[in-house]
Scaffold this motif. Structure first.
Motif, PDB file in Angstrom:
ATOM      1  N   LYS A  70      56.784 105.829 110.028  1.00 22.66           N
ATOM      2  CA  LYS A  70      57.378 104.575 110.488  1.00 22.66           C
ATOM      3  C   LYS A  70      56.315 103.622 111.004  1.00 22.66           C
ATOM      4  N   SER A  71      55.338 104.153 111.729  1.00 20.48           N
ATOM      5  CA  SER A  71      54.294 103.292 112.271  1.00 20.48           C
ATOM      6  C   SER A  71      53.408 102.750 111.169  1.00 20.48           C
ATOM      7  N   PHE A  72      53.179 103.554 110.105  1.00 20.25           N
ATOM      8  CA  PHE A  72      52.345 103.073 109.005  1.00 20.25           C
ATOM      9  C   PHE A  72      53.070 102.034 108.168  1.00 20.25           C
ATOM     10  N   VAL A  73      54.401 102.177 108.014  1.00 23.23           N
ATOM     11  CA  VAL A  73      55.173 101.153 107.326  1.00 23.23           C
ATOM     12  C   VAL A  73      55.096  99.842 108.091  1.00 23.23           C
ATOM     13  N   GLY A  74      55.233  99.931 109.434  1.00 23.64           N
ATOM     14  CA  GLY A  74      55.121  98.730 110.256  1.00 23.64           C
ATOM     15  C   GLY A  74      53.756  98.086 110.137  1.00 23.64           C
ATOM     16  N   MET A  75      52.705  98.892 110.104  1.00 21.78           N
ATOM     17  CA  MET A  75      51.353  98.354 109.965  1.00 21.78           C
ATOM     18  C   MET A  75      51.156  97.699 108.602  1.00 21.78           C
ATOM     19  N   ARG A  77      53.426  96.212 106.873  1.00 21.32           N
ATOM     20  CA  ARG A  77      54.107  94.925 106.916  1.00 21.32           C
ATOM     21  C   ARG A  77      53.280  93.889 107.661  1.00 21.32           C
ATOM     22  N   LEU A  78      52.626  94.320 108.756  1.00 21.70           N
ATOM     23  CA  LEU A  78      51.770  93.397 109.495  1.00 21.70           C
ATOM     24  C   LEU A  78      50.606  92.923 108.636  1.00 21.70           C
ATOM     25  N   LYS A  79      50.025  93.847 107.880  1.00 22.53           N
ATOM     26  CA  LYS A  79      48.914  93.474 106.999  1.00 22.53           C
ATOM     27  C   LYS A  79      49.376  92.491 105.929  1.00 22.53           C
ATOM     28  N   ALA A  80      50.566  92.740 105.364  1.00 20.51           N
ATOM     29  CA  ALA A  80      51.098  91.837 104.337  1.00 20.51           C
ATOM     30  C   ALA A  80      51.377  90.458 104.925  1.00 20.51           C
ATOM     31  N   ALA A  81      51.928  90.439 106.142  1.00 21.52           N
ATOM     32  CA  ALA A  81      52.205  89.156 106.792  1.00 21.52           C
ATOM     33  C   ALA A  81      50.910  88.401 107.062  1.00 21.52           C
ATOM     34  N   ALA A  82      49.890  89.118 107.534  1.00 17.12           N
ATOM     35  CA  ALA A  82      48.602  88.477 107.804  1.00 17.12           C
ATOM     36  C   ALA A  82      47.986  87.912 106.526  1.00 17.12           C
ATOM     37  N   ALA A  83      48.135  88.658 105.427  1.00 10.15           N
ATOM     38  CA  ALA A  83      47.591  88.187 104.152  1.00 10.15           C
ATOM     39  C   ALA A  83      48.299  86.926 103.678  1.00 10.15           C
ATOM     40  N   ARG A  84      49.635  86.875 103.868  1.00 10.47           N
ATOM     41  CA  ARG A  84      50.373  85.678 103.466  1.00 10.47           C
ATOM     42  C   ARG A  84      49.956  84.470 104.305  1.00 10.47           C
ATOM     43  N   ILE A  85      49.789  84.683 105.616  1.00 12.07           N
ATOM     44  CA  ILE A  85      49.368  83.588 106.489  1.00 12.07           C
ATOM     45  C   ILE A  85      47.970  83.115 106.095  1.00 12.07           C
ATOM     46  N   ARG A  86      47.078  84.075 105.812  1.00 12.81           N
ATOM     47  CA  ARG A  86      45.712  83.717 105.404  1.00 12.81           C
ATOM     48  C   ARG A  86      45.711  82.911 104.114  1.00 12.81           C
ATOM     49  N   ASP A  87      46.530  83.332 103.140  1.00 12.26           N
ATOM     50  CA  ASP A  87      46.498  82.696 101.823  1.00 12.26           C
ATOM     51  C   ASP A  87      47.315  81.411 101.763  1.00 12.26           C
ATOM     52  N   PHE A  88      48.443  81.377 102.485  1.00  6.16           N
ATOM     53  CA  PHE A  88      49.368  80.263 102.294  1.00  6.16           C
ATOM     54  C   PHE A  88      49.640  79.447 103.557  1.00  6.16           C
ATOM     55  N   GLY A  89      49.235  79.969 104.727  1.00  2.00           N
ATOM     56  CA  GLY A  89      49.551  79.255 105.951  1.00  2.00           C
ATOM     57  C   GLY A  89      51.044  79.309 106.231  1.00  2.00           C
TER      58      GLY A  89
END
Length: 299
Positions: A70-75, A77-89
């Motif tokens: 569960k903690s790795f799934v959450g992590m 998702r955080l990485k994916a969210a950070a990547a989207r913010i980095r790429d698209f704002g």
């Protein structure tokens, strides 16, 4: 316990062996084995046992891994969210969709949306309707399209699209000679069924029961696209969403009108806890416009 030990434990569990787990983390096998032994000492119970030379997780190890996962799934998702913010704002739309509309409604709607907002990035994922609901409920996605059998607790769902189902037939099937397939024609036929909770299947089963008709279910799936693939392979006949099946029609399978009619119904899901941004609302409006156009074509 520490995060590194849990990372090594997770890697070994998911890869199946200590050597492969160590390889994925780019560490040596002895280092991985040492970390697992130290973790077992600290926990006070064994995580693995040797069975005929193979490392097998114990019941306790499996139970712990469910929590660790569960903690790795959450992590992730955080990485994916950070990547989207980095790429698209901040200018982005996150959309989840049942498979039936992922190759029909969604491309048309996104094309129209992109014509108005060429600099806005869109993330789309295709899932079963229950997963679409969960993604919208959690706030990970802005809106979604799902079949109407889902539990709407915690989300807002409004009618989106209603399409009349058709019967899909393998090429050369005896029923291809008919322009309209009636319920009685399906009695005893090898039948590819949608999932039991699907409201279209439930609607059809009421008609079958009322007419004392009993198709022989030989395959079951929640996806209309899989129904089409099984029909194409000659496994049987099935009720299909014409929006999914149209690309197969005449080339791989035959579609026929079904009498009496049953329908597929789709909901647009949003979260009641927050209002959509102007960009998200514009994207949703593009979907509604496409649905209004297609709805007339598939009645």
């Amino acid at each position: 316990m520490n995060a590194r030990q849990m990372e090594i434990f997770h890697s070994v569990m998911t890869s199946g062996t200590v050597s492969r787990g160590a390889e994925l983390l780019r560490i040596s096998q002895p280092s991985a084995s040492k970390a697992i032994m130290e973790l077992e000492r600290e926990l006070g119970f064994a995580l693995f046992e040797r069975v005929k030379g193979r490392l097998m997780p114990t019941a306790e190890g499996q139970l712990l891994h469910r929590e660790v996962e569960k903690s790795f799934v959450g992590m992730s998702r955080l990485k994916a969210a950070a990547a989207r913010i980095r790429d698209f704002g901040a200018g982005q739309v996150r959309f989840a969709c049942l498979s039936a509309h992922s190759t029909t409604v969604a491309p048309m709607a996104f094309a129209a949306f992109r014509a108005r907002h060429p600099d806005i990035a869109v993330t789309m994922q295709t899932h079963m309707s229950s997963v679409v609901r969960d993604l919208v409920f959690s706030g990970e996605f802005d809106f979604g399209l799902a079949a109407d059998e889902i539990d709407l607790t915690g989300v807002d769902g409004r009618p989106f699209l209603r399409t009349r189902a058709k019967i899909g037939l393998p090429l050369g099937h005896p029923l291809c000679a008919r322009e309209v397939i009636r319920i009685e024609d399906l009695d005893g036929a090898d039948f590819i069924a949608l999932a039991p909770e699907d409201t279209t299947r439930k609607e059809a089963e009421k008609l079958f029961a009322a007419s004392n008709v009993a198709p022989r279910v030989v395959f079951e799936t929640p996806f209309s696209s899989t129904v089409c693939a099984m029909i194409r392979a000659g496994v049987g006949v099935g009720i299909v969403n014409p929006m999914t099946a149209e690309i197969y029609n005449g080339r791989y399978i035959e579609l026929r009108r079904m009498e009496p009619a049953v329908h597929f119904r789709t909901l647009m899901l949003t979260s009641p806890r927050s209002r959509p941004s102007q960009i998200v609302q514009s994207c949703m409006d593009a979907f509604v416009t496409v649905a209004d156009t297609l709805g007339d074509a598939w009645k």
